[in-house]
Design a protein around this motif. Structure first.
Motif, mmCIF file in Angstrom:
data_model
loop_
_atom_site.group_PDB
_atom_site.id
_atom_site.type_symbol
_atom_site.label_atom_id
_atom_site.label_comp_id
_atom_site.label_asym_id
_atom_site.label_seq_id
_atom_site.Cartn_x
_atom_site.Cartn_y
_atom_site.Cartn_z
ATOM 1 N N PRO A 224 0.822 -1.207 0.000
ATOM 2 C CA PRO A 224 0.000 0.000 0.000
ATOM 3 C C PRO A 224 0.851 1.250 0.000
ATOM 4 O O PRO A 224 1.954 1.267 0.532
ATOM 5 N N ALA A 225 0.314 2.303 -0.596
ATOM 6 C CA ALA A 225 0.978 3.599 -0.519
ATOM 7 C C ALA A 225 1.018 4.024 0.943
ATOM 8 O O ALA A 225 0.032 3.904 1.658
ATOM 9 N N VAL A 226 2.191 4.468 1.383
ATOM 10 C CA VAL A 226 2.341 4.883 2.787
ATOM 11 C C VAL A 226 1.962 6.351 2.914
ATOM 12 O O VAL A 226 2.469 7.203 2.183
ATOM 13 N N SER A 227 1.051 6.619 3.830
ATOM 14 C CA SER A 227 0.622 8.007 4.057
ATOM 15 C C SER A 227 -0.017 8.092 5.431
ATOM 16 O O SER A 227 -0.143 7.078 6.137
ATOM 17 N N THR A 228 -0.431 9.285 5.789
ATOM 18 C CA THR A 228 -1.122 9.462 7.070
ATOM 19 C C THR A 228 -2.448 8.703 7.099
ATOM 20 O O THR A 228 -3.029 8.518 8.159
ATOM 21 N N HIS A 229 -2.922 8.265 5.933
ATOM 22 C CA HIS A 229 -4.194 7.534 5.868
ATOM 23 C C HIS A 229 -4.016 6.031 6.059
ATOM 24 O O HIS A 229 -4.992 5.317 6.294
ATOM 25 N N THR A 230 -2.791 5.564 5.896
ATOM 26 C CA THR A 230 -2.604 4.108 5.846
ATOM 27 C C THR A 230 -1.550 3.584 6.805
ATOM 28 O O THR A 230 -1.411 2.361 6.938
ATOM 29 N N ASP A 231 -0.800 4.467 7.439
ATOM 30 C CA ASP A 231 0.383 4.019 8.160
ATOM 31 C C ASP A 231 0.502 4.718 9.514
ATOM 32 O O ASP A 231 0.458 5.959 9.586
ATOM 33 N N VAL A 232 0.658 3.927 10.546
ATOM 34 C CA VAL A 232 0.747 4.469 11.911
ATOM 35 C C VAL A 232 1.951 5.402 12.046
ATOM 36 O O VAL A 232 1.863 6.481 12.642
ATOM 37 N N GLY A 233 3.093 4.998 11.490
ATOM 38 C CA GLY A 233 4.304 5.806 11.608
ATOM 39 C C GLY A 233 4.178 7.141 10.889
ATOM 40 O O GLY A 233 4.586 8.187 11.412
ATOM 41 N N ALA A 234 3.600 7.103 9.700
ATOM 42 C CA ALA A 234 3.420 8.355 8.946
ATOM 43 C C ALA A 234 2.443 9.265 9.672
ATOM 44 O O ALA A 234 2.619 10.495 9.697
ATOM 45 N N GLY B 118 2.021 14.136 13.658
ATOM 46 C CA GLY B 118 1.417 14.587 14.909
ATOM 47 C C GLY B 118 0.033 14.032 15.162
ATOM 48 O O GLY B 118 -0.700 14.553 16.014
ATOM 49 N N LEU B 119 -0.337 12.970 14.456
ATOM 50 C CA LEU B 119 -1.671 12.382 14.599
ATOM 51 C C LEU B 119 -1.595 11.148 15.488
ATOM 52 O O LEU B 119 -0.637 10.380 15.418
ATOM 53 N N ARG B 120 -2.618 10.912 16.307
ATOM 54 C CA ARG B 120 -2.571 9.786 17.234
ATOM 55 C C ARG B 120 -2.829 8.449 16.541
ATOM 56 O O ARG B 120 -2.592 7.391 17.106
ATOM 57 N N ALA B 121 -3.329 8.490 15.311
ATOM 58 C CA ALA B 121 -3.619 7.272 14.540
ATOM 59 C C ALA B 121 -3.796 7.690 13.083
ATOM 60 O O ALA B 121 -3.945 8.888 12.799
ATOM 61 N N PRO B 122 -3.784 6.724 12.171
ATOM 62 C CA PRO B 122 -4.091 7.089 10.782
ATOM 63 C C PRO B 122 -5.477 7.738 10.694
ATOM 64 O O PRO B 122 -6.381 7.408 11.469
ATOM 65 N N ILE B 123 -5.622 8.643 9.759
ATOM 66 C CA ILE B 123 -6.906 9.335 9.560
ATOM 67 C C ILE B 123 -7.453 9.007 8.178
ATOM 68 O O ILE B 123 -6.703 8.764 7.235
#
Lengths: 153, 141
Positions: A38-48, A53-58
């Motif tokens: 999968p493409a890694v982004s704030t939508h798919t990846d806990v680390g990203a 600064g997000l507590r979980a993917p959004i």
């Protein structure tokens, strides 16, 4: 698809949709089976997400917005896809694990002839709005912003 | 911080496309799963039996998730507003084209913002949807 007539003042409520990581990946990870999925982004990846600064993917804004579009399709059918308009502001993140419900309150026919303006929003399991806006729904099948051969309305 | 740092190489008027897009049955079903939405229009098809592409596929494709325009390293875009016009439904396996354009770059409350427009068209250049995405760019710590 709902085929009953939708009236001014009706409050349309979609089913609760849980944002599991699987559904976030399916929406924002790219096409299954292609190289790089999968493409890694704030939508798919806990680390990203953490790096941003997000507590979980959004969920992507387009995923939240899609719940609104799907609600309108379910009530207005093809009419919505032949002249509907949506204007949405994203006001809070929708996190992995949240349950999102789409709402639309149908306004009286106003503004452009043959169309109704709806107040629309999505809220999470705590009743917090994560997106809010307006939808213009064609009602008379007469052309864009009033187009369609739909089954409802 | 300058726009050149945050959105390197991107200027107003930049345009990419048309980019070919065909929503296969598998891709559409991937989004039906993502959306938990199995309305008859997407599964059984419209009156003529052709399956309708789920709006989520088109909204995501219209975002530059295809990433033709992306913030530079250390920056991420945060979606603020979407304005969408639906013109015609798209059908599974129908060839589509997407055009992306950068409409505006500006600063507001100390943050860089940008507006991008995407238009998806089908056969004979019939417009399917047009979207205007507004986002701001934030530093990734």
């Amino acid at each position: 698809m709902t085929t009953h007539e939708v009236m001014a003042g009706d409050h349309l409520i979609g089913p609760g949709k849980q944002l599991s990581i699987g559904r976030l990946l399916a929406f924002s990870g790219g096409q299954f089976g292609l190289p790089g999925w999968p493409a890694v982004s704030t939508h798919t990846d806990v680390g990203a997400a953490a790096a941003a600064g997000l507590r979980a993917p959004i969920a992507a804004g387009t995923q939240v917005e899609s719940y609104l579009a799907a609600l309108l399709v379910s009530h207005f059918g093809l009419s919505w896809l032949q002249g509907g308009r949506l204007d949405v502001r994203f006001i809070k993140p929708a996190y992995e694990g949240d349950t999102i419900v789409a709402h639309a309150v149908v306004g009286a026919e106003a503004g452009e002839a043959g169309s109704s303006e709806c107040e629309v929003w999505c809220e999470n399991q705590d009743g917090e709005r994560v997106a809010t806006g307006t939808a213009t729904v064609p009602r008379d099948g007469s052309g864009p912003a009033g187009a369609g051969t739909g089954t409802a309305g | 911080m300058t726009f050149a740092d945050v959105l390197p190489g991107i200027t107003v008027g930049d345009r990419v496309g048309p980019v070919a897009l065909t929503v296969t049955r598998d891709l559409n079903e991937q989004y039906l799963f993502a959306m938990s939405d199995y309305d008859d229009l997407y599964v059984g098809g419209a009156g003529d039996g052709r399956r309708i592409v789920h709006p989520g596929v088109l909204l995501n494709a219209s975002m530059s998730s295809l990433m033709h325009f992306s913030p530079g390293p250390g920056w991420t875009g945060l979606h603020s507003r979407d304005e969408v016009e639906w013109h015609e439904p798209a059908y599974v396996d129908e060839p589509l084209e997407v055009v992306f354009e950068v409409v505006s770059l500006f600063e507001k409350r100390g943050r860089p913002w940008w507006i991008r427009r995407a238009t998806i068209s089908g056969a004979d250049s019939i417009k399917v949807i047009r979207t205007i995405h507004t986002a701001f760019v934030s530093n990734v710590s």
